[in-house]
Design an enzyme around this catalytic site. Structure first.
Site, PDB file in Angstrom:
ATOM      1  N   ASP A   1       8.961  -7.250  -3.882  1.00 30.33           N
ATOM      2  CA  ASP A   1       7.574  -7.055  -4.306  1.00 30.33           C
ATOM      3  C   ASP A   1       7.336  -5.551  -4.384  1.00 30.33           C
ATOM      4  O   ASP A   1       7.259  -4.871  -3.376  1.00 30.33           O
ATOM      5  CB  ASP A   1       6.640  -7.720  -3.280  1.00 30.33           C
TER       6      ASP A   1
ATOM      7  N   LYS B   1      -2.072  -1.867  -9.298  1.00 28.60           N
ATOM      8  CA  LYS B   1      -1.868  -0.729  -8.406  1.00 28.60           C
ATOM      9  C   LYS B   1      -1.368   0.488  -9.186  1.00 28.60           C
ATOM     10  O   LYS B   1      -1.901   1.572  -9.054  1.00 28.60           O
ATOM     11  CB  LYS B   1      -0.885  -1.069  -7.285  1.00 28.60           C
TER      12      LYS B   1
ATOM     13  N   TRP C   1       1.153  -8.306   2.960  1.00 35.06           N
ATOM     14  CA  TRP C   1       1.628  -8.957   1.730  1.00 35.06           C
ATOM     15  C   TRP C   1       2.966  -9.632   1.951  1.00 35.06           C
ATOM     16  O   TRP C   1       3.206 -10.731   1.436  1.00 35.06           O
ATOM     17  CB  TRP C   1       1.687  -7.955   0.573  1.00 35.06           C
TER      18      TRP C   1
HETATM   19  C1  LIG Z   1      -2.042  -5.928  -3.864  1.00 34.76           C
HETATM   20  C2  LIG Z   1      -0.724  -6.458  -3.474  1.00 34.76           C
HETATM   21  C3  LIG Z   1      -0.405  -7.821  -3.578  1.00 34.76           C
HETATM   22  C4  LIG Z   1      -1.402  -8.863  -4.048  1.00 34.76           C
HETATM   23  O1  LIG Z   1      -1.556  -8.813  -5.392  1.00 34.76           O
HETATM   24  P1  LIG Z   1      -2.480  -9.862  -6.182  1.00 34.76           P
HETATM   25  O2  LIG Z   1      -2.246  -9.463  -7.584  1.00 34.76           O
HETATM   26  O3  LIG Z   1      -3.879  -9.667  -5.696  1.00 34.76           O
HETATM   27  O4  LIG Z   1      -1.994 -11.235  -5.878  1.00 34.76           O
HETATM   28  C5  LIG Z   1       0.870  -8.225  -3.225  1.00 34.76           C
HETATM   29  N1  LIG Z   1       1.782  -7.359  -2.778  1.00 34.76           N
HETATM   30  C6  LIG Z   1       1.509  -6.041  -2.639  1.00 34.76           C
HETATM   31  C7  LIG Z   1       2.570  -5.116  -2.135  1.00 34.76           C
HETATM   32  C8  LIG Z   1       0.258  -5.556  -2.983  1.00 34.76           C
HETATM   33  O5  LIG Z   1      -0.022  -4.245  -2.856  1.00 34.76           O
END
Ligand SMILES: *Cc1c(COP(=O)(O)O)cnc(C)c1O
Length: 356
Positions: free
Chosen positions: A169, A193, A102
């Site tokens: 993030d 998540k 990511w």
């Molecule tokens: C799942 C995830 C993403 C991607 O998220 P989307 O909503 O599918 O764009 C980005 N960063 C992390 C750390 C993730 O776990």
């Protein structure tokens, strides 16, 4: 029969959140209407949005500190784009930490906007650790990191002191532990998540870092416009926002982020202790960088795979397969995962040891 769901995302939510959100689909606030059929400008939904934004800031300890919370759409991946759009100056520079798939995705998007420096990376070791030996350049427009690497099972347990806005993030560990969140200029997290269903992303941004790039930003991409429109620039994803609010209220009613952290520590300790004790298993992440959300592990000898897979499936465990880039197993033990489910997994690991 409800399964023990270790899925990495979309993932488990508190049972009462599933029940209340299902009820709102049938009859929201006793209006005789579904939440799916009312105007997002109606008083009932406007108060959902207001409460969700306020509760997010409250749980992070960021109320009245110059921050705004937004519930946007497009996933965390959209923020990979919005972040450089809003923060990277035309002739400026961004600094990124490359700690997984990511993080690399965020870097790829930033590079389209301008000078993007990777100041630390663990790619050469298939992202099994968090780089620590790096410095954030004082002339960077911002520093971007990923607090928890969902796929590789590593987590940042400390954050650098930076003289520049720190962007993070936190998709897979938001609201899972206490941090000094005021160290961050911008935090974003896809809901699916640890907060809600897929379809909305929480963005928490310190207002004074915005408006400095000299770029013309399309409205939908502009955090400033989303703030001005109180997170209703266009029709918000009403159901994911409502369900996220229910989770935030559940966190608040169950002791807040501090109480989540305590439970998450117990669950992670229980599972990592078994991985380290049980001679059949081994963890994949560097010990000091292990994630308390996504626990990645392997069978030392693949000949036990069939037997182990049969055992956990028979125990009503779901979602335990590792990501294809790591292999093996990944147990995601987000806030809503009860310790009883982790015990079921540990029992199965011990049963394999007895019978292998
Ligand atoms: C799942 C995830 C993403 C991607 O998220 P989307 O909503 O599918 O764009 C980005 N960063 C992390 C750390 C993730 O776990």
């Amino acid at each position: 029969m409800k399964k023990h769901n270790f899925s990495a995302g979309p993932s488990i939510l508190p049972q009462e959140v599933f029940e209340k959100s299902a009820q709102a689909v049938l009859n929201f606030n006793n209006l005789g209407l579904s939440i799916l059929e009312i105007s997002h400008r109606s008083k009932d939904f406007v108060s959902v949005m207001e409460e969700a934004r306020a509760t997010a800031l409250e749980l992070l300890g960021l109320e009245s500190k110059g921050y705004q919370a937004l519930f946007l759409s497009g996933g965390a991946s959209m923020e990979f784009v919005r972040v450089p759009y809003n923060l990277l100056k035309e002739n400026g520079k961004a600094a990124y930490l490359d700690t997984g798939t990511w993080a690399a995705g965020a870097i790829k998007e930033a590079k389209r906007f301008g000078n993007t420096e990777i100041i630390g990376s663990s790619k050469e070791a298939n992202y099994t650790y968090i780089p620590k030996d790096y410095t954030v350049p004082a002339d960077a427009d911002y520093f971007h990191c990923t607090s928890n690497n969902t796929i590789f099972g590593t987590q940042m347990h400390s954050f650098p002191e930076t003289g520049v806005p720190m962007v993070c993030d936190m998709s897979s560990d938001i609201f899972s532990r206490e941090l000094d969140f005021s160290k961050f200029g911008l935090i974003y997290a896809g809901a699916q998540k640890n907060m809600g269903p897929a379809g909305t992303t929480l963005v928490v941004v310190k207002e004074d870092i915005l408006g400095k790039t000299g770029r013309a930003i399309p409205g939908i991409m502009d955090y400033g416009q989303h703030i001005a429109k109180e997170s209703m620039y266009n029709t918000p994803p009403v159901f994911p926002v409502y369900t996220s609010l229910l989770t935030l209220q559940w966190i608040k009613n169950n002791g807040g982020v501090a109480a989540m952290e305590e439970k998450n520590n117990s669950k992670a300790e229980l599972l990592y202790n078994e991985i380290d004790r049980n001679p059949l298993f081994t963890g994949t992440a560097n010990t000091e960088d292990r994630s308390k959300m996504n626990v990645t592990f392997l069978l030392k000898d693949e000949k036990h795979t069939e037997q182990f897979d049969k055992l956990w499936k028979a125990a009503d465990i779901s979602g335990l397969n590792g990501h294809r880039s790591v292999g093996g197993y990944r147990a995601s033990i987000y806030n809503a995962m009860p310790i009883e489910s982790v015990k079921v997994l540990v029992d199965v690991m011990q049963e394999l040891e007895r019978n292998a």
